[in-house]
Design an enzyme around this catalytic site. Structure first.
Site, mmCIF file in Angstrom:
data_model
loop_
_atom_site.group_PDB
_atom_site.id
_atom_site.type_symbol
_atom_site.label_atom_id
_atom_site.label_comp_id
_atom_site.label_asym_id
_atom_site.label_seq_id
_atom_site.Cartn_x
_atom_site.Cartn_y
_atom_site.Cartn_z
ATOM 1 C CB SER A 14 -0.889 -0.036 1.253
ATOM 2 O OG SER A 14 -1.701 1.114 1.333
ATOM 3 C CE LYS A 18 -4.716 -0.003 0.236
ATOM 4 N NZ LYS A 18 -5.434 -0.817 1.239
ATOM 5 C CE LYS A 20 -4.031 3.582 2.282
ATOM 6 N NZ LYS A 20 -5.313 3.082 2.833
ATOM 7 C CG ASP A 23 -7.790 2.223 0.518
ATOM 8 O OD1 ASP A 23 -8.962 2.661 0.595
ATOM 9 O OD2 ASP A 23 -7.211 1.667 1.474
ATOM 10 C CD GLU A 64 -8.873 -0.883 0.385
ATOM 11 O OE1 GLU A 64 -7.901 -1.037 -0.401
ATOM 12 O OE2 GLU A 64 -8.771 -1.037 1.612
ATOM 13 C CG ASP A 77 -10.735 -1.202 4.574
ATOM 14 O OD1 ASP A 77 -11.099 -1.750 5.629
ATOM 15 O OD2 ASP A 77 -9.633 -0.612 4.475
ATOM 16 C CE LYS A 98 -7.664 -2.721 6.422
ATOM 17 N NZ LYS A 98 -7.850 -1.261 6.514
ATOM 18 N N GLY A 127 -4.480 -4.639 5.780
ATOM 19 C CA GLY A 127 -3.474 -4.480 6.822
ATOM 20 C C GLY A 127 -3.700 -3.187 7.571
HETATM 21 O O1 OSB Z 1 -7.334 1.478 4.450
HETATM 22 O O2 OSB Z 1 -6.258 -0.275 4.108
HETATM 23 C C1 OSB Z 1 -6.369 0.781 4.701
HETATM 24 C C2 OSB Z 1 -3.293 1.395 6.880
HETATM 25 C C3 OSB Z 1 -3.877 1.907 8.008
HETATM 26 C C4 OSB Z 1 -5.236 2.088 8.038
HETATM 27 C C5 OSB Z 1 -6.020 1.745 6.937
HETATM 28 C C6 OSB Z 1 -5.443 1.214 5.799
HETATM 29 C C7 OSB Z 1 -4.048 1.068 5.768
HETATM 30 C C8 OSB Z 1 -3.319 0.604 4.589
HETATM 31 C C9 OSB Z 1 -1.959 -0.025 4.801
HETATM 32 O O3 OSB Z 1 -3.709 0.740 3.449
HETATM 33 C C10 OSB Z 1 -2.058 -1.494 4.872
HETATM 34 C C11 OSB Z 1 -0.789 -2.117 5.385
HETATM 35 O O4 OSB Z 1 0.191 -2.152 4.643
HETATM 36 O O5 OSB Z 1 -0.780 -2.597 6.541
HETATM 37 MG MG MG Z 2 -8.474 0.463 2.989
#
Ligand code: OSB
Ligand code: MG
Length: 363
Positions: A131, A157, A159, A184, A209, A234, A258, A286
């Site tokens: 991510s 991914k 953001k 995302d 996402e 999510d 998750k 994650g």
């Molecule tokens: O939205 O998936 C998410 C990290 C913290 C809170 C929300 C998210 C995320 C990530 C990172 O996208 C995921 C990771 O590498 O642990």
């Molecule tokens: Mg997410």
């Protein structure tokens, strides 16, 4: 097995680089670790709540309070009975998941069974995605993506948020035409932004996402009808029942799982199962976990309907030093631990070095 007490431990770990999302920038992770002490051994769980209530309503100190005051008095050494016992406490899935995971770890260790065996893992290793946070410029983003691909990550991914969407996605797609790519938004858009989100359609994304707020299932269903890119939820998916509902309404055609968001690994497996029953693929999300949470996530991600690479990156993507032995990329994959329970334990010395505060609560 009898639960004798629980240790709550606040751990501070600097991230190797700041991680910016539509809800904020993380530079240091404060993590609550839960250690259950029983008459037959210990178990570990990681609470995925962040220091502030910006991803969901939970936050580290709130979760610690809920565990100490409300969940621990209800705890039961049998993981299913613990899960049932926690039900009268409304919400707080991340607090419940952390305590449940610690109980499950102790319970599995006492039986010599790994998380993977228990959950139903069908693969010895899982494909790893990464991510990638919002950056100050497109060249900076391209350099970061190039570095991750060179390390072997199998899916990227990005953001996104309004103002950081079409341009970075286009740039990454043009530079890396064949990479598995997704985006995302962490709930940063509204349905009025549908035309803007449709501008991501030409870039062959695996999914977008959580574009809309977490309580907007109807909005996601309407948006899904207007996009070619599949919508994946999510934040909205807080239980197997909601997963079934969102699928039936056409709001999600892929699901991010998750365990912390759905209240534990038992419920996470049910989300996996209900999605499988509907022909909806899932992948493991994650929360910037340490090796404690990562070990269990990697085991979960080895279930049959986890058919897309997860946000299960190597320890080095997050931390210079992890609290457990580091998870490393092998040919783009993370190996599912095989030992009893989580198959990993925090290293006592490193743990002590990173501990901000701890509290033992006898039962
Ligand atoms: O939205 O998936 C998410 C990290 C913290 C809170 C929300 C998210 C995320 C990530 C990172 O996208 C995921 C990771 O590498 O642990
Ligand atoms: Mg997410």
């Amino acid at each position: 097995m009898r639960i004798e007490g629980v240790e709550l431990r606040w751990v501070g770990l600097p991230l190797v680089s700041p991680f910016r999302t539509s809800f904020g920038t993380e530079t240091d992770r404060v993590i609550l670790l839960v250690r259950v002490v029983t008459d037959v051994g210990e178990g570990w769980g990681e609470c995925v709540a962040m220091a502030e209530p910006v991803y969901s309503s939970e936050y580290v100190d709130g979760a610690a309070h809920v565990i100490r005051e409300f969940l621990l008095p209800l705890a039961h050494p049998d993981p299913w009975r613990a899960e049932q016992a926690f039900r009268p406490v409304r919400g707080h899935p991340m607090a419940k998941a952390a305590l449940e995971a610690a109980i499950l770890d102790a319970w599995l260790r006492s039986r010599g069974v790994s998380f993977g065996e228990f959950l139903g893992a069908v693969r010895p290793a899982v494909p790893a995605g990464v991510s990638v946070g919002i950056m100050d410029s497109v060249p900076e983003l391209l350099a970061a993506v190039e570095g991750y691909l060179a390390e072997g990550y199998l899916r990227i991914k990005l953001k996104i948020e309004p103002g950081w969407d079409e341009e970075p996605v286009r740039a990454v797609r043009e530079r890396f035409p064949d990479v598995l790519l997704q985006a995302d938004a962490n709930a940063a858009y509204t349905l009025r932004d549908a035309p803007r989100l449709a501008r991501l359609d030409p870039f062959d994304l695996l999914l977008v996402e959580q574009p809309l707020p977490e309580d907007d299932i109807a909005g996601h269903a309407e948006l899904a009808r207007r996009l070619r890119t599949p919508v994946c939820l999510d934040e909205s998916i807080t239980s197997a029942r909601i997963a079934a509902d969102a699928i039936a309404r056409g709001a999600t055609s892929i699901v991010n799982v998750k365990p912390g968001r759905v209240g534990g690994f038992l419920e996470a497996r049910r989300v996996h199962d209900v999605c499988a029953a509907h022909g909806v693929p899932v992948w493991c999300g994650g929360m910037l976990e340490t090796g404690v949470g990562r070990a269990a996530n990697v085991a979960l991600a080895a279930l049959p309907n986890f058919t897309l690479p997860g946000d299960t990156s190597a320890s080095a993507r997050y931390y210079r030093e992890d609290v457990t032995e580091p998870f490393v990329l092998e040919d783009g994959h993370l190996r599912v631990p095989e030992g009893p329970g989580l198959g990993v334990v925090p290293d006592a010395e490193r743990l002590a070095a990173f501990t901000l505060r701890k509290q033992y609560i006898p039962l």
